[in-house]
Motif scaffolding. Structure first.
Motif, PDB file in Angstrom:
ATOM      1  N   TYR A  77       1.007  -1.315   0.038  1.00 46.75           N
ATOM      2  CA  TYR A  77       0.017  -0.104   0.104  1.00 46.75           C
ATOM      3  C   TYR A  77       0.822   1.237   0.027  1.00 46.75           C
ATOM      4  N   GLY A 111      -2.974   8.879  -1.162  1.00 48.45           N
ATOM      5  CA  GLY A 111      -3.237   8.214   0.304  1.00 48.45           C
ATOM      6  C   GLY A 111      -1.922   8.702   1.139  1.00 48.45           C
ATOM      7  N   ASP A 163      -9.425   5.563  -3.096  1.00 44.03           N
ATOM      8  CA  ASP A 163      -8.280   5.755  -2.101  1.00 44.03           C
ATOM      9  C   ASP A 163      -8.600   5.620  -0.696  1.00 44.03           C
ATOM     10  N   THR A 164      -9.856   6.480  -0.542  1.00 40.22           N
ATOM     11  CA  THR A 164     -10.424   6.223   0.780  1.00 40.22           C
ATOM     12  C   THR A 164     -10.822   5.032   1.449  1.00 40.22           C
ATOM     13  N   GLN A 202      -7.865   2.863   1.894  1.00 40.12           N
ATOM     14  CA  GLN A 202      -7.002   3.087   3.288  1.00 40.12           C
ATOM     15  C   GLN A 202      -7.881   2.421   4.473  1.00 40.12           C
ATOM     16  N   THR A 243      -6.347  -0.103   6.944  1.00 42.22           N
ATOM     17  CA  THR A 243      -6.333  -0.159   8.529  1.00 42.22           C
ATOM     18  C   THR A 243      -6.939  -1.426   9.184  1.00 42.22           C
ATOM     19  N   SER A 257      -7.082   5.858  12.268  1.00 37.89           N
ATOM     20  CA  SER A 257      -6.049   5.876  11.325  1.00 37.89           C
ATOM     21  C   SER A 257      -5.011   4.887  11.419  1.00 37.89           C
TER      22      SER A 257
END
Length: 684
Positions: free
Chosen positions: A125, A135, A317-318, A321, A325, A656
């Motif tokens: 990533y 990101g 992208d979000t 991410q 996580t 995050s």
């Protein structure tokens, strides 16, 4: 003759399969050294090298710089970061990647697959972000993840290895050479492996016993502390057994070798421990199952998270991410350490308390025991005759009666003679000169002391001679199953000595403690009812099964189990082996026979029944710690996965990847500290 504990301290080993990343690991250690030694070195070296790389990765990470409120950015810094992280991923992460490949080949995803998945996602990533993906790169998380995993495995390997090394250091303490005595009486120094059973060797003060054997000449103090944990040297003389590796402190001894290296007591214990490494703990199975499920949960949660975020109109992208996580945070290193750390601490503790754990599932079961069945001879009693009472029928006092009896018995090999002589030596009595020693078949023995005829005879002889005496004490002793001999001087009755199998002092305390814990104490013996009842009464046993034939012992254990009781059996003889195997937990007394030890789940190396209490306490405490750690490790995931997936995003709370990594590290540290708290264990 002093009977010593043929015990053996040692460290049982915890065995755990880290994928198979150790299968082909070569052995650089000295001969016979377990591959765990090399793995400790490997994980330690990797840990320190990755630590050196992690520092610049942290300092170059924009996220960390923001956190610290500094700006150390420069042209091309992201590429240096990527290069350093690539080394961390391939060098530091290699054991986990390799382990994952092995697990997936076996179609058994587990801990290694989880770890490999988390670090691979973090790495690829972040590399994608470097090459233009929208990101935040999380190289620093990759580095700290790998660092914590290596530290965890280093701690675990070291604890496994310490247990192995304790054994191997024992083996290395065996001397290489010995002084063999030739037929003409001269001695020559030879290699230990040239010695045959039956050879005589000279062991001088300060030297080690080359192998297991029996003293045939000499008297000395022998230091067995490295073998039995007994700090006080033990006095040994002709007829006593010695264990290879123990140290001769004082006089010269002539020892007849009975067992060669591969049959020696020490070697048997090492072999037994290696065997025990192959038995998997039930709790380990639970953790491996949990890791497998968490792998599937991580995959499912990651995919669902990605789909849901896209469906909610987020950018790819979000969504990626969020998915990253979730999948990184599911890597439960805390779970991977939950069982091994506790098991390694409990292994070290069990050795400290003189327990050799051969089968971990049975050890874990010991916390639920309702009843302990004891074999009598050698377990609750010493297995040797000892003087219990002396009565005078004349003006002689106890010591004078004992001195006369011991003087006459001095040349006899009979167990009664040994008991009388032991008592005389304990009381530091000087024996008289004896002449005209004679054995009277089936009756006793006689000799001349100071011109007077002295006999030590059986009750049958006294009855034959129609000698009248106050027989109240004699009847009482007989009722207790004791053996009585009479002392006669010039055909006149002078005194009587009663002997019995000596009850171990620790046996009474053990039974009293068992009662406090609501555990029944049951005695199973082949001995006659009178003796069994007397011993049971002295110790406080709840139930007695006497005159049980060897082949009936296992049946009796089954009978007691049928009453719904979880049963531990303690024994030391060959005839106890089937019963030890039949019981829920089989406990062998260390000084017992090899076959009894082979049939047992746990061995008491010091032959002290009181150590049984340590088994129950340690089993309970170990289990509690394991449950606490498993709850913490899995509970953390239950809490963290939804947060990472963004369940609270509508309220502006988003976990995050960085915070995810910190939480994961914290759970690992808590599990490790919780396991170490087990060191504060004391037997209640």
């Amino acid at each position: 003759m002093i009977h010593t504990k043929n015990g053996q301290h040692n460290h049982n080993d915890h065995e755990k399969h880290h994928g198979s990343h150790d299968k082909d690991h070569s052995n650089h250690g000295h001969a016979g050294h377990d591959h765990h030694g090399d793995m400790v070195q490997e994980f330690r070296n990797k840990f320190f090298i990755i630590l050196i790389f992690t520092i610049p990765i942290m300092l170059l990470s924009p996220m960390i710089q923001n956190f610290m409120g500094v700006d150390w950015r420069f042209t091309g810094d992201i590429y240096i970061l990527a290069a350093l992280s690539t080394f961390v991923y391939f060098y530091g992460g290699w054991p986990f990647i390799k382990g994952a490949v092995d697990e997936l080949k076996d179609r058994e995803p587990g801990m290694m697959t989880l770890i490999a998945m988390a670090i691979s996602i973090a790495f690829f990533y972040s590399i994608a972000v470097v090459f233009g993906f929208d990101g935040e790169q999380i190289f620093w998380e990759l580095a700290t993840l790998v660092l914590i995993m290596l530290l965890g495995h280093w701690i675990e390997m070291r604890s496994i290895n310490n247990a192995s090394k304790a054994l191997e250091s024992l083996a290395s303490l065996m001397p290489d050479t010995a002084n063999r005595i030739s037929e003409d009486g001269s001695t020559e120094e030879v290699q230990v492996d040239e010695i045959k059973a039956g050879d005589h060797v000279m062991v001088k003060p300060g030297e080690k016993m080359p192998l297991d054997g029996k003293i045939i000449k000499g008297k000395s103090q022998v230091d067995e502390s490295m073998l039995t944990g007994e700090s006080v040297p033990v006095v040994k003389s002709a007829g006593d057994e010695v264990i290879g590796g123990s140290i001769n402190r004082e006089g010269s001894l002539t020892v007849e070798i009975e067992k060669l290296m591969d049959e020696s007591y020490l070697n048997q214990v090492i072999e037994m421990v290696k065997e025990s490494q192959k038995t998997k703990s039930r709790t380990q199975d639970i953790t491996n199952q949990a890791a497998k499920w968490l792998f599937y949960i991580a995959l499912a949660a990651g995919i669902i998270t990605f789909i849901v975020w896209l469906a909610m109109g987020s950018t790819v992208d979000t969504a990626i991410q969020r998915m990253v996580t979730v999948m990184v945070i599911t890597c439960p290193h805390a779970l991977g350490l939950a069982a091994p750390l506790v098991i390694s601490v409990s292994t070290a503790l069990s050795a400290k308390y003189g327990l050799l754990i051969r089968k971990r599932p049975q050890f874990e079961r010991a916390r639920n025991i309702d009843a302990v069945i004891f074999d009598k001879t050698g377990t609750l009693t010493e297995g040797t005759f000892g003087v219990t009472d002396i009565e005078s029928f004349s003006d002689m006092d106890e010591n004078t009666i004992l001195t006369h009896a011991a003087t006459v018995e001095n040349d006899s090999e009979h167990p009664i003679a040994t008991g009388i002589l032991d008592e005389a030596s304990e009381r530091n009595l000087e024996l008289h000169e004896l002449s005209d020693f004679n054995s009277i078949t089936g009756v006793g023995i006689e000799g001349t002391i100071d011109g007077r005829n002295v006999k030590v005879v059986s009750p049958g002889y006294v009855a034959q001679q129609n000698i009248d005496f106050d027989d109240a004490r004699f009847n009482e002793w007989s009722g207790q199953g004791k053996t009585v001999v009479f002392l006669m001087i010039d055909e006149e009755l002078s005194g009587a000595v009663a002997l019995a199998d000596k009850i171990k002092e620790s046996a009474k305390e053990t039974v009293a403690e068992l009662h406090k814990r609501n555990i029944r104490a049951i005695m199973l013996t082949g001995d006659n009812r009178k003796v069994a009842d007397y011993v049971a009464e002295q110790i406080g046993i709840d139930e007695v099964y006497a005159e049980v034939l060897p082949n009936q012992k296992a049946e009796k254990v089954a009978e007691i189990q049928e009453r719904g009781l979880v049963v531990a059996m303690t024994g030391d003889g060959i005839n106890d082996a089937p019963a030890l195997t039949r019981a829920d937990v089989g406990i062998a007394v260390g000084a017992g026979t090899d076959i009894a030890m082979d049939s047992a789940d746990i061995v008491l190396v010091d032959s002290n029944p009181k150590d049984i209490l340590a088994i129950f306490s340690l089993s309970k405490r170990t289990y509690n710690k394991l449950v606490q750690n498993l709850i913490w490790a899995t509970g953390y995931n239950i809490f963290a996965i939804p947060l990472a997936a963004g369940v609270l995003a509508p309220w502006g709370i988003i976990l995050s990847p960085a915070v995810g990594a910190i939480l994961m590290s914290l759970s690992t540290i808590i599990v490790a500290i919780n396991a170490q708290l087990l060191h504060r264990f004391e037997v209640e």
